[in-house]
Design an enzyme around this catalytic site. Structure first.
Site, short mmCIF file in Angstrom:
data_model
loop_
_atom_site.label_atom_id
_atom_site.label_comp_id
_atom_site.label_asym_id
_atom_site.label_seq_id
_atom_site.Cartn_x
_atom_site.Cartn_y
_atom_site.Cartn_z
N TRP A 1 40.09 42.07 39.52
CA TRP A 1 40.58 43.12 38.33
C TRP A 1 39.34 42.51 37.26
O TRP A 1 39.42 41.42 36.98
CB TRP A 1 41.90 42.49 37.93
CG TRP A 1 42.25 43.08 36.82
CD1 TRP A 1 42.75 44.57 36.77
CD2 TRP A 1 42.51 42.84 35.44
NE1 TRP A 1 43.25 45.02 35.63
CE2 TRP A 1 43.15 43.98 34.58
CE3 TRP A 1 42.27 41.75 34.67
CZ2 TRP A 1 43.38 43.79 33.43
CZ3 TRP A 1 42.64 41.84 33.32
CH2 TRP A 1 43.30 42.71 32.61
N GLU B 1 61.34 49.90 27.68
CA GLU B 1 60.97 49.83 29.08
C GLU B 1 60.74 51.34 29.73
O GLU B 1 59.81 51.43 30.51
CB GLU B 1 62.15 49.00 29.98
CG GLU B 1 61.68 48.92 31.52
CD GLU B 1 60.55 48.10 31.53
OE1 GLU B 1 59.94 48.31 32.80
OE2 GLU B 1 59.85 47.33 30.81
N LYS C 1 57.21 52.21 31.75
CA LYS C 1 57.02 52.58 32.80
C LYS C 1 56.04 54.14 33.08
O LYS C 1 55.34 54.04 33.88
CB LYS C 1 58.29 52.82 33.55
CG LYS C 1 58.89 51.72 33.88
CD LYS C 1 58.50 50.76 35.25
CE LYS C 1 57.58 49.81 34.83
NZ LYS C 1 57.95 48.60 34.07
N GLU D 1 52.48 53.30 32.09
CA GLU D 1 51.65 52.60 33.13
C GLU D 1 51.33 53.29 34.21
O GLU D 1 50.11 53.21 34.82
CB GLU D 1 52.78 51.44 33.41
CG GLU D 1 52.69 50.06 32.58
CD GLU D 1 53.67 49.21 33.19
OE1 GLU D 1 53.40 47.87 33.26
OE2 GLU D 1 54.89 49.43 33.88
N HIS E 1 62.47 57.66 9.84
CA HIS E 1 61.23 56.96 9.28
C HIS E 1 60.16 56.99 9.74
O HIS E 1 59.00 56.08 9.68
CB HIS E 1 61.67 55.24 9.18
CG HIS E 1 62.84 55.18 8.38
ND1 HIS E 1 63.05 54.89 7.03
CD2 HIS E 1 64.22 55.04 9.04
CE1 HIS E 1 64.10 54.79 6.67
NE2 HIS E 1 65.12 54.71 7.63
N LYS F 1 49.00 43.04 38.40
CA LYS F 1 50.37 42.46 38.66
C LYS F 1 50.70 41.30 37.78
O LYS F 1 51.71 41.05 37.11
CB LYS F 1 50.99 42.20 40.17
CG LYS F 1 52.24 41.96 40.08
CD LYS F 1 53.25 43.11 40.00
CE LYS F 1 54.67 42.87 40.37
NZ LYS F 1 55.49 43.90 39.83
#
Length: 617
Positions: free
Chosen positions: A75, A483, A487, A490, A506, A612
């Site tokens: 990576w 979350e 997802k 990602e 707002h 990961k």
């Protein structure tokens, strides 16, 4: 974030190392490489940019043989993902080969020093400095040269090194990222993570920071960076190797979504008394009296784990009536946090090796706080440094986008919240029993949601062309909105944002038009007045979206007729207690993200630019 595999024994090394790299490709897949020694001086190196299959093509075209060697899947941090920057890296003379996970922060200073001494560099990476440093200090003994080199390095590293000048030896060292050593029958392994070598041995130990392992055909010797012998406890890993395979699913992510009911069951197993509702936390160096007397709790995490931490704040404050503050691991140390001995610090990490979270844990301990880890990997650094650990028992999670680890973390946080409520005398026996019985029903309710997966095929046909998404939730449901947005972004590369539903006026209202899908978390506990009030306010938010022509996707209770009158699309979940609803709500959001990404042709298990386990800052 990179993956490392090494093997020494009496079998051919190349197939074993390639197999291990395949199991570690979730840690990085920008490039890959392998080095093996055949005999005393025949050192072969093959590298390729891109995914591991490109390296396999290179090896097929130009085979290599050897009974020991090292491999790497990368990576990229320093240097582009090219063949020149792929590991392994060599010294100027080509005698020493290194694979590395981490960052050499002072590599430019070291590089300039080495260049002034005549060393010639062939890559843009920081890792190549390590190979040249080892060459500089090499006088015939590889481990001594490695010790001298690592003392010069500022940063974090997990390395494996071989040299044709000191054959029949692999030297591994750790200062930050994880290193696991496997003990087989007349063969030995080194890797970044358990799945890489689990099909060959279940007996492993984990290096700690400052440890070095010297692997030979005759065994493994452990020392510290000064050369003093150290011992680490051998652990027998109970995971079934098939748990790390796809098991007939198209992607690891889908398999892991469907494994969530089991992961939740296993995380609660043995911790909840089904007849009493009492919670038991074992193997804690934190006494019930200390749990009772903590004045505050800080929860530290990164990424998906931070979202579980935020939901955990709602759980703990409601059930135990103790103030909770949630911090990003990457920010915690840099604000001089106020921590005292009566603060409990909870650190959450799927891998147990997240660099920022580990650094924050050490900061909290230095300030006098006891730390409790919520983790999915036995023997990881965070668990070893914690006074107590709540294992999530989700099993190996291979997909880069976390799913079952997240619901495992939510389950562990619920267990902790109930335990704190009980030891502090806040939660009655009756309420404990009611809550734990509801929790024990979650796996079967989740299975019902998963049985309706086919609805996402039709839904994603209508939504996959959207360029942006908005996810809304109130209270404990807001972290689930965050979350859900994470997802989607990602794995599909669609811009998505999670937002508190009450904050729409707002700013976010300005974004809404006929092309914007807005996913709204509307499920509620029908037995809760508070839940009903939240639901009614959320209906008002939906009306705001519809008034601006937005596309509403609602996650709502089965049997809720009101929501169908205002939402364009409804995904239904079984009702449960308000505090447990996040565990059910997240499943449709995971499936929605998954099916959109598949329809777009994205690489679901290995999304671009992500890895990961983030083991560097």
């Amino acid at each position: 974030m990179c993956g490392i595999v090494g093997y020494i024994g009496d079998r051919k090394a190349v197939p074993i190392i390639l197999d291990g790299l395949k199991r570690l490709e979730y840690r990085g897949y920008d490039s890959a490489g392998i080095a093996v020694l055949n005999g005393q001086d025949n050192l072969s190196v093959r590298r390729a940019s891109g995914k591991l299959r490109n390296l396999e093509d290179v090896i097929q075209a130009s085979p290599m043989e050897g009974l020991y060697g090292i491999g790497h899947t990368r990576w990229a941090t320093h240097g582009r993902p090219t063949e020149e920057n792929a590991h392994p890296h060599r010294d100027s003379k080509g005698n020493i080969v290194v694979v590395h996970n981490g960052i050499v922060e002072n590599y430019l200073t070291l590089k300039h020093e080495l260049q002034s001494e005549g060393h010639v560099f062939a890559s843009e990476t920081d890792t190549e400095v390590i190979a040249h440093l080892i060459e500089k200090y090499f006088t015939g003994n590889l481990e001594e040269a490695v010790r001298a080199a690592v003392k010069r390095i500022t940063g974090v590293l997990a390395i494996s090194v071989i040299s044709k000048l000191d054959p029949q030896k692999i030297v591994a060292a750790r200062q930050g990222p994880p290193v696991v050593v496997g003990i087989g029958r007349n063969e030995y392994f080194v890797a970044s993570d358990i799945p890489a070598i689990l099909s060959h041995t279940r007996d492993m130990f984990f290096l700690q920071d400052g440890d070095m392992a010297i692997l030979t055909p005759h065994g493994v010797h452990l020392t510290d960076f000064e050369g003093k012998t150290v011992r680490r406890q051998l652990q027998h890993i109970l995971w079934d190797p098939i748990m790390a395979e796809k098991g007939g699913y198209k992607h690891f992510m889908l398999k892991e979504i469907f494994e969530q009911p089991r992961a939740i069951r296993d995380t609660m197993l043995g911790r909840i008394g089904q007849e009493t509702g009492r919670v038991f936390l074992d193997e804690m160096d934190i006494t019930p009296e200390e749990f009772k007397n903590f004045k505050s709790i800080k929860i530290i995490a990164c990424g998906t784990s931070w979202h579980s931490a935020l939901a955990g704040k709602f759980m703990i404050e409601k059930l135990a009536r103790i103030p909770v503050e949630v911090d990003y691991g990457s920010e915690f140390r840099y604000r001089d946090p106020i921590i005292t001995a009566d603060t409990l610090t909870v650190v959450i990490s799927q891998s147990g090796e997240t660099a920022d979270t580990l650094a924050a844990q050490r900061e909290a301990k230095q300030k006098g706080s006891k730390t409790l880890a919520i983790c999915n990997v036995i023997g990881s650094m965070i668990t070893r440094e914690a006074a107590g650990t709540l294992m999530t028992h989700a099993g190996p999670e291979i997909g880069v986008a976390s799913t079952k680890a997240f619901t495992g973390q939510l389950t562990a946080l619920f267990v902790l919240a109930v335990y704190l409520g009980q030891v502090r005398g806040v939660l009655s026996d009756e309420e404990s029993m009611r809550l734990t019985q509801e929790a024990l029903k979650l796996p079967s309710k989740m299975e019902r949601i998963l049985s309706e997966e086919d609805i996402y095929e039709e839904l994603t046909k209508r939504l996959h062309r959207a360029k942006d998404f908005l996810f809304l939730g109130r209270g404990i449901h807001f972290p689930i909105a965050l979350e859900g947005a994470l997802k989607l972004k990602e794995i599909s590369y669609i811009h998505a944002e999670g937002y508190p539903a009450g904050e729409m006026k707002h700013g976010p209202n300005a974004l809404i038009d006929e092309s914007l899908p807005v996913v709204v978390l509307c499920a509620y506990d029908p037995n809760s007045a508070e839940g009903r009030q939240r639901y009614e306010k959320t209906l008002s938010n939906i009306q705001e979206v519809k008034a601006r022509s937005g596309i509403v996707v609602a996650i709502a209770n089965k049997g809720d007729e009101e929501i169908g009158k205002v939402a364009d699309h409804v995904i239904r979940v079984p009702p449960t207690d308000e505090i447990l609803l996040p565990l059910l709500e997240i499943v449709p959001l995971q499936l929605l993200a998954y099916h959109i990404a598949v329809r777009l042709g994205c690489d679901v298990d290995q999304p671009r630019n992500l890895a990961k386990s983030v083991t560097v800052e």
